[in-house]
Enzyme design. Structure first.
Site, PDB file in Angstrom:
ATOM      1  N   GLY A 206       6.224  -1.618 -40.387  1.00 44.20           N
ATOM      2  CA  GLY A 206       5.346  -0.931 -39.651  1.00 44.20           C
ATOM      3  C   GLY A 206       4.115  -1.712 -38.987  1.00 44.20           C
TER       4      GLY A 206
ATOM      5  N   GLY B 247      10.537 -29.766 -11.593  1.00 42.06           N
ATOM      6  CA  GLY B 247       9.546 -28.853 -12.239  1.00 42.06           C
ATOM      7  C   GLY B 247       9.332 -29.156 -13.587  1.00 42.06           C
ATOM      8  N   ALA B 248      10.429 -29.414 -14.358  1.00 43.87           N
ATOM      9  CA  ALA B 248      10.696 -29.563 -15.518  1.00 43.87           C
ATOM     10  C   ALA B 248       9.885 -30.893 -15.911  1.00 43.87           C
ATOM     11  CB  ALA B 248      11.993 -29.655 -16.262  1.00 43.87           C
TER      12      ALA B 248
END
Length: 523
Positions: free
Chosen positions: A180, A413-414
């Site tokens: 919880g 892009g890597a």
């Protein structure tokens, strides 16, 4: 003391006897029967965990006499030992920490108003003294009899988790149930260590069954493998409580006590040798994988590497090591898994680690062998753009020393996302096997030479000829070296020496950034 004796008639000996009896009762926690049950489940008690974590005789308990003030539902006058949580300060390897350890033998370690206030007091003390905060979780959840007061206690805990974030390291040990709202306090800390005896989830199996109709066990839902392999919530899995405290000690050994300090420095080597075995790590076949752990083990001192999130997003490796005594955070592609591609989970895993290291003055060492971002419809629908952007943001925002070593593939892009020079890397070195390009030779040739291949009599032969030509021209570190995007091209054997010298030269790095409240990292 006779019942007829009033407090005014008590001698010092009487009062000391009374104090000793009260302390004995507090140290007895929920009683021997409940302690035995805890042991039968393979778990230590709250106090045994504190003893296992801290240096001998260093624990100074605080607020042991604290008691709840609830009068509802049979709680009036009910004494709970230390109100279900042991709090105080002590030393780990001679360095101070503050901690809280929930006592499941006392009303299931349920958290009420005073229970949570004790935890918050330790967090405040960590903030004041600049010392790490460790929270050992073993609780049945909120103390329902206290209603909104228990819920308020959770809220104060979450608020102070956020205040401590980036100021002192926060480590959570999950040694029992953590369900919880209680699960959010660990989620707000820097590292979570979960034992195999513990479960962690927001809603339990019975609620899920009622709401969705799904059948699942507590272990399947919230066991350590589930929360490591699938959700990525947990950073370390421990076999038992003693193993969990050992991991915590090792983790703290790499970290500074707070954001105003540098990490502790270990033994230094007078001479830095050359490791010829590194020259044989990269296979001659560019399609063949290898284990990046073999590289990491050879560049860190004594092959001592503490991997974080070892079973989550295994296509990227993150963790702590030392290079010539200096703590570093290592981020490395793993060619053995998904060819080392960056996907959604790998981007999230590495970005969070980068930001932690930056907050606590830990230099970043990036080992690059990445063919690109993972293609696929599910990756695009899942938001690979925004997740990948987190890496760009995290590296760009980091002001600690940043050193990148390009081992083999570094495409598109890597290449940037793995801390290329353009993202502020202070040193970039490449092995002679490095291929730094917009894309791999196979894909590039198909685009650039599409017409030539289509017009050829033997298209396969022509395509291979042009692939080889493209690779010879662009898939090397030398053009990047010519553009000063690579500072040096080194033999693999020289890697540790290169890193050690770079770390020494960058120890006084200063990086001034525009004044602002904070940047906005992509979601």
């Amino acid at each position: 003391m006779p019942e007829s004796t009033t407090r005014s008639q008590m001698t010092m000996a009487d009062r000391i006897k009374e104090l000793r009896e009260k302390k004995k009762a507090i140290r007895g926690m929920g009683g021997q029967k409940r302690i035995d049950k805890q042991h039968s489940q393979g778990k230590l008690t709250a106090r045994e965990r504190v003893d296992a974590l801290l240096d001998q005789d260093s624990f100074q308990e605080q607020n042991a006499f604290a008691q709840h003030r609830c009068t509802h539902f049979g709680m009036e006058g009910k004494e709970i030992s230390a109100d279900g949580v042991i709090t105080g300060c002590g030393a780990v390897d001679g360095r101070q920490i503050h901690l809280a350890s929930q006592d499941f033998t006392s009303v299931g370690g349920a958290a009420g108003e005073i229970h949570s206030e004790k935890v918050v007091n330790m967090m405040k003390a960590s903030l004041k003294t600049g010392s790490p905060f460790v929270f050992i979780n073993d609780s049945g959840g909120a103390r329902i009899q206290e209603g909104i007061d228990a819920l308020s206690g959770y809220g104060r805990t979450f608020y102070h988790n956020t205040l401590l974030s980036g100021v002192v390291p926060q480590v959570s040990l999950i040694c029992g149930p953590c369900a919880g709202g209680a699960a959010y306090a660990p989620a707000l800390t820097d590292f979570i260590i979960q034992t195999r005896q513990a479960q962690m989830f927001i809603t339990g199996p019975s609620v899920i069954k009622q709401v969705t109709g799904e059948d699942v066990t507590a272990e399947q839902l919230g066991g350590p493998e589930a929360q490591m392999n699938y959700s990525g919530v947990v950073h370390f899995i421990a076999d038992d409580d003693n193993h969990a405290t050992a991991i915590c000690k090792k983790l703290l050994s790499f970290l500074p006590s707070n954001n105003m300090e540098d990490p502790p420095i270990g033994p230094r080597e007078e001479t830095m040798g050359i490791d010829e075995s590194l020259n044989a790590v990269i296979p001659d076949n560019p399609r063949q994988g290898y284990n990046m752990h073999d590289v990491i083990g050879k560049v860190v001192d004594n092959a001592d590497f503490l991997e974080v999130h070892a079973s989550f997003a295994q296509n990227i490796i993150v963790g702590f090591g030392r290079i010539n005594g200096r703590t570093v955070g290592i981020i490395a592609n793993q060619p053995m898994v998904k060819a080392g591609c960056l996907d959604i989970d790998a981007s999230d895993k590495s970005s969070r680690f980068i930001r932690f290291c930056n907050a606590f003055n830990i230099p970043l060492v990036t080992l690059v062998d990445v063919p690109g971002f993972m293609p696929g419809v599910q990756q695009e629908y899942g938001g690979i753009i925004r997740h990948g952007a987190k890496m760009l943001f995290a590296y760009s925002a980091a002001t600690v020393p940043k050193i990148s070593i390009m081992l083999r593939k570094s495409y598109g892009g890597a290449y940037l996302a793995m801390c290329g020079k353009q993202l502020g890397a202070d040193r970039v070195a490449a092995w002679p096997t490095a291929e730094i390009a917009v894309m791999g030779a196979e894909g590039a040739a198909s685009v650039v030479f599409r017409k030539e291949i289509a017009a050829a009599e033997d298209q396969n032969a022509k395509r291979q000829e042009l692939i080889d030509a493209y690779r010879d021209k662009f898939s090397t570190p030398y053009i990047a070296g010519a553009r000063q995007f690579v500072d040096d091209i080194i033999e693999p054997a020289e890697t540790k020496r290169y890193l050690a010298m770079a770390l020494d030269s960058l120890a006084t790095k200063r990086d001034v950034r525009p004044e602002k409240k904070h940047g906005l990292i992509p979601l």
